[in-house]
Design a protein around this motif. Sequence first.
Motif, PDB file in Angstrom:
ATOM      1  N   CYS A   1     -25.149 -59.377  83.129  1.00 30.70           N
ATOM      2  CA  CYS A   1     -24.812 -59.763  81.759  1.00 30.70           C
ATOM      3  C   CYS A   1     -25.025 -58.572  80.834  1.00 30.70           C
ATOM      4  CB  CYS A   1     -25.663 -60.943  81.304  1.00 30.70           C
ATOM      5  SG  CYS A   1     -25.437 -61.371  79.566  1.00 30.70           S
ATOM      6  N   VAL A   2     -23.964 -58.112  80.177  1.00 30.82           N
ATOM      7  CA  VAL A   2     -24.029 -57.047  79.189  1.00 30.82           C
ATOM      8  C   VAL A   2     -23.887 -57.685  77.809  1.00 30.82           C
ATOM      9  CG1 VAL A   2     -22.916 -54.976  78.274  1.00 30.82           C
ATOM     10  CG2 VAL A   2     -23.095 -55.312  80.746  1.00 30.82           C
ATOM     11  N   LEU A   3     -24.882 -57.471  76.965  1.00 27.12           N
ATOM     12  CA  LEU A   3     -24.862 -58.030  75.615  1.00 27.12           C
ATOM     13  C   LEU A   3     -24.511 -56.927  74.628  1.00 27.12           C
ATOM     14  CD1 LEU A   3     -25.447 -60.550  73.827  1.00 27.12           C
ATOM     15  CD2 LEU A   3     -27.770 -59.639  73.532  1.00 27.12           C
ATOM     16  N   LEU A   4     -23.380 -57.060  73.979  1.00 31.68           N
ATOM     17  CA  LEU A   4     -22.946 -56.107  72.963  1.00 31.68           C
ATOM     18  C   LEU A   4     -23.506 -56.534  71.609  1.00 31.68           C
ATOM     19  CD1 LEU A   4     -21.201 -53.704  72.006  1.00 31.68           C
ATOM     20  CD2 LEU A   4     -19.284 -55.310  71.795  1.00 31.68           C
ATOM     21  N   VAL A   5     -24.257 -55.637  70.969  1.00 30.91           N
ATOM     22  CA  VAL A   5     -24.837 -55.912  69.654  1.00 30.91           C
ATOM     23  C   VAL A   5     -24.050 -55.065  68.655  1.00 30.91           C
ATOM     24  CG1 VAL A   5     -26.957 -56.093  68.320  1.00 30.91           C
ATOM     25  CG2 VAL A   5     -27.051 -56.134  70.827  1.00 30.91           C
ATOM     26  N   GLU A   6     -23.031 -55.656  68.066  1.00 29.48           N
ATOM     27  CA  GLU A   6     -22.064 -54.921  67.233  1.00 29.48           C
ATOM     28  C   GLU A   6     -21.526 -55.841  66.154  1.00 29.48           C
ATOM     29  OE1 GLU A   6     -20.326 -52.638  65.381  1.00 29.48           O
ATOM     30  OE2 GLU A   6     -20.404 -51.470  67.259  1.00 29.48           O
ATOM     31  N   ASP A   7     -21.655 -55.421  64.883  1.00 31.99           N
ATOM     32  CA  ASP A   7     -21.182 -56.271  63.790  1.00 31.99           C
ATOM     33  C   ASP A   7     -19.753 -55.960  63.376  1.00 31.99           C
ATOM     34  OD1 ASP A   7     -21.951 -53.776  62.782  1.00 31.99           O
ATOM     35  OD2 ASP A   7     -22.292 -54.593  60.780  1.00 31.99           O
ATOM     36  N   ASP A   8     -19.157 -54.897  63.893  1.00 34.23           N
ATOM     37  CA  ASP A   8     -17.780 -54.525  63.550  1.00 34.23           C
ATOM     38  C   ASP A   8     -16.831 -55.108  64.586  1.00 34.23           C
ATOM     39  OD1 ASP A   8     -15.325 -52.620  63.805  1.00 34.23           O
ATOM     40  OD2 ASP A   8     -16.187 -52.178  61.822  1.00 34.23           O
ATOM     41  N   ASP A   9     -15.904 -55.976  64.120  1.00 34.08           N
ATOM     42  CA  ASP A   9     -14.989 -56.645  65.042  1.00 34.08           C
ATOM     43  C   ASP A   9     -14.088 -55.648  65.762  1.00 34.08           C
ATOM     44  OD1 ASP A   9     -16.027 -59.087  64.328  1.00 34.08           O
ATOM     45  OD2 ASP A   9     -14.492 -59.499  62.808  1.00 34.08           O
ATOM     46  N   GLY A  10     -13.651 -54.627  65.063  1.00 31.02           N
ATOM     47  CA  GLY A  10     -12.765 -53.642  65.689  1.00 31.02           C
ATOM     48  C   GLY A  10     -13.452 -52.892  66.814  1.00 31.02           C
ATOM     49  N   ASP A  11     -14.684 -52.451  66.576  1.00 30.57           N
ATOM     50  CA  ASP A  11     -15.429 -51.752  67.615  1.00 30.57           C
ATOM     51  C   ASP A  11     -15.736 -52.672  68.793  1.00 30.57           C
ATOM     52  OD1 ASP A  11     -15.414 -49.385  66.237  1.00 30.57           O
ATOM     53  OD2 ASP A  11     -17.415 -49.653  65.358  1.00 30.57           O
ATOM     54  N   ALA A  12     -15.973 -53.945  68.520  1.00 27.69           N
ATOM     55  CA  ALA A  12     -16.248 -54.900  69.590  1.00 27.69           C
ATOM     56  C   ALA A  12     -15.026 -55.072  70.481  1.00 27.69           C
ATOM     57  CB  ALA A  12     -16.669 -56.245  69.004  1.00 27.69           C
ATOM     58  N   VAL A  13     -13.843 -55.160  69.879  1.00 32.16           N
ATOM     59  CA  VAL A  13     -12.614 -55.272  70.660  1.00 32.16           C
ATOM     60  C   VAL A  13     -12.411 -54.023  71.508  1.00 32.16           C
ATOM     61  CG1 VAL A  13     -10.099 -55.404  70.515  1.00 32.16           C
ATOM     62  CG2 VAL A  13     -11.511 -56.881  69.064  1.00 32.16           C
ATOM     63  N   LEU A  14     -12.706 -52.850  70.936  1.00 35.79           N
ATOM     64  CA  LEU A  14     -12.541 -51.591  71.665  1.00 35.79           C
ATOM     65  C   LEU A  14     -13.446 -51.546  72.893  1.00 35.79           C
ATOM     66  CD1 LEU A  14     -11.361 -48.762  71.910  1.00 35.79           C
ATOM     67  CD2 LEU A  14     -13.186 -47.948  70.388  1.00 35.79           C
ATOM     68  N   VAL A  15     -14.716 -51.949  72.747  1.00 38.59           N
ATOM     69  CA  VAL A  15     -15.622 -51.958  73.885  1.00 38.59           C
ATOM     70  C   VAL A  15     -15.132 -52.917  74.959  1.00 38.59           C
ATOM     71  CG1 VAL A  15     -17.967 -52.577  74.636  1.00 38.59           C
ATOM     72  CG2 VAL A  15     -17.641 -51.255  72.544  1.00 38.59           C
ATOM     73  N   ASP A  16     -14.634 -54.067  74.548  1.00 40.93           N
ATOM     74  CA  ASP A  16     -14.106 -55.033  75.504  1.00 40.93           C
ATOM     75  C   ASP A  16     -12.942 -54.432  76.292  1.00 40.93           C
ATOM     76  OD1 ASP A  16     -13.642 -57.345  76.900  1.00 40.93           O
ATOM     77  OD2 ASP A  16     -12.601 -58.361  75.270  1.00 40.93           O
ATOM     78  N   GLU A  17     -12.032 -53.740  75.603  1.00 36.10           N
ATOM     79  CA  GLU A  17     -10.888 -53.129  76.286  1.00 36.10           C
ATOM     80  C   GLU A  17     -11.333 -52.010  77.226  1.00 36.10           C
ATOM     81  OE1 GLU A  17      -8.441 -51.907  73.058  1.00 36.10           O
ATOM     82  OE2 GLU A  17      -7.553 -53.899  72.736  1.00 36.10           O
TER      83      GLU A  17
END
Length: 438
Positions: free
Chosen positions: A20-36
């Motif tokens: 389980c990798v938990l991304l702690v990120e409040d910016d939606d754009g950066d979160a989408v980028l990490v997912d991709e």
Amino acid sequence: MSSGDGDHDGAEPAHGSLPCVLLVEDDDGDAVLVDELLSDAEIDVELRRVVSVSEAEDEVATGSVDCLVVDLGLPDAVGLDAVQRLRRAGTRHAAPPALVVLTGLGSVDRGVEAVAAGADDYLVKGEVGPDLLGRSLRYALQRRRSVAQERALYRSEVRAAETERLEKALLPRPLVEDPAVSVMVGYLPGGEGLLGGDFFDTVETADGRVLSVIGDVAGHGPDEAALGATLRTAWRTLVLTGTPPEEIFAGLETVLRTERARPEIFVTLCQVTIAADRSTVDVCLAGHLAPMLLTGPVGGVRCSVVRPVERGRALGVPVPGGWPTQRIPLGEPFAVLTYTDGLVEASLAAEDPPGPAAGGRRRGALRVGLAGLADLVQDELDTDGIVGIVERVLRRVRRLHGGPLVDDAAMLVVGWTGADDVPGERSSTLADSVEWAR
């Protein structure tokens, strides 16, 4: 969600089928980028996201997170506060989650500082690609697994060393010559199997009196265990050198104040003195739980809790007061059962077979409690008598708790059979949590 289709190359999870990798990120754009990027990184993980350090702390507390990917620019954290807070949250678990930080293009120095503060790696936004992200996570997860293995090995080695010290220092050989005197002792380590500060001892003096003590050092760990062993040795020394029973606690308090690591550490004690003619028992309490009396003929032994007239203060507590002695007359074979609070504080997490004892209550009661322990002891006496009572009670409490206790538990039973031709029982039980779990 799951990202990637390739092998996860050593990234073994502690929970579930995928790490389980938990991304702690409040910016939606950066979160989408990490997912991709993770989707292209050929690493199988379960990716979850929170937007603040507070939410991440809650997730870490569940023990389900294997790796944290943390943006250093979060609304509820300044500077390296996020790294420090999440590292503290992770230390509550045997295998803390790995931690990788994300920094902006102009914050490389902060990434280096984060690694120095405890992060496993750092990545720069705008420069990280799928390969670099996958490699960083694999490294962090592998390091986490190595740390968990090292901790498990360390706990195993410490447990073996502490057990050896327990046998030598906390489970001493009673110095009792009278064959009609019974001495039954038992110790059940709590937590991870490491020792706390519970201790006990029994000595027969030259004039025929039998003195016993059981004590509990506040706290849990090697320092408390060492202090408990020191106090037990000091108690035995005071008894053997002829110190009157009513003066022993004052001597022990002097040792405590000298040897304790912190001024707030205190010790509770219960001392029992059986008269040379076995007609009376003197009980002296220093903030400790009152003992139980086991009286009556074989097959009809009854358990009753001593009602203290006055309870002295715990050793090391800076308040006035001494340690009064309460004398109890006895006219038949008897035993005195003393114990530490790990037994009464044990929770009733598991069901117990039906029976008249309070220990037979179902889920819902918060803890065994003093009355519950007394009923449990009586139930064991009615079922199988006094022989082996210490080990049976320790096993029963552990079973009620549903596994290893949170705190250590010690029990000491000292008694008199009533006749020289009726030998007393001598037994010593080290209730190792691993062995008892089988």
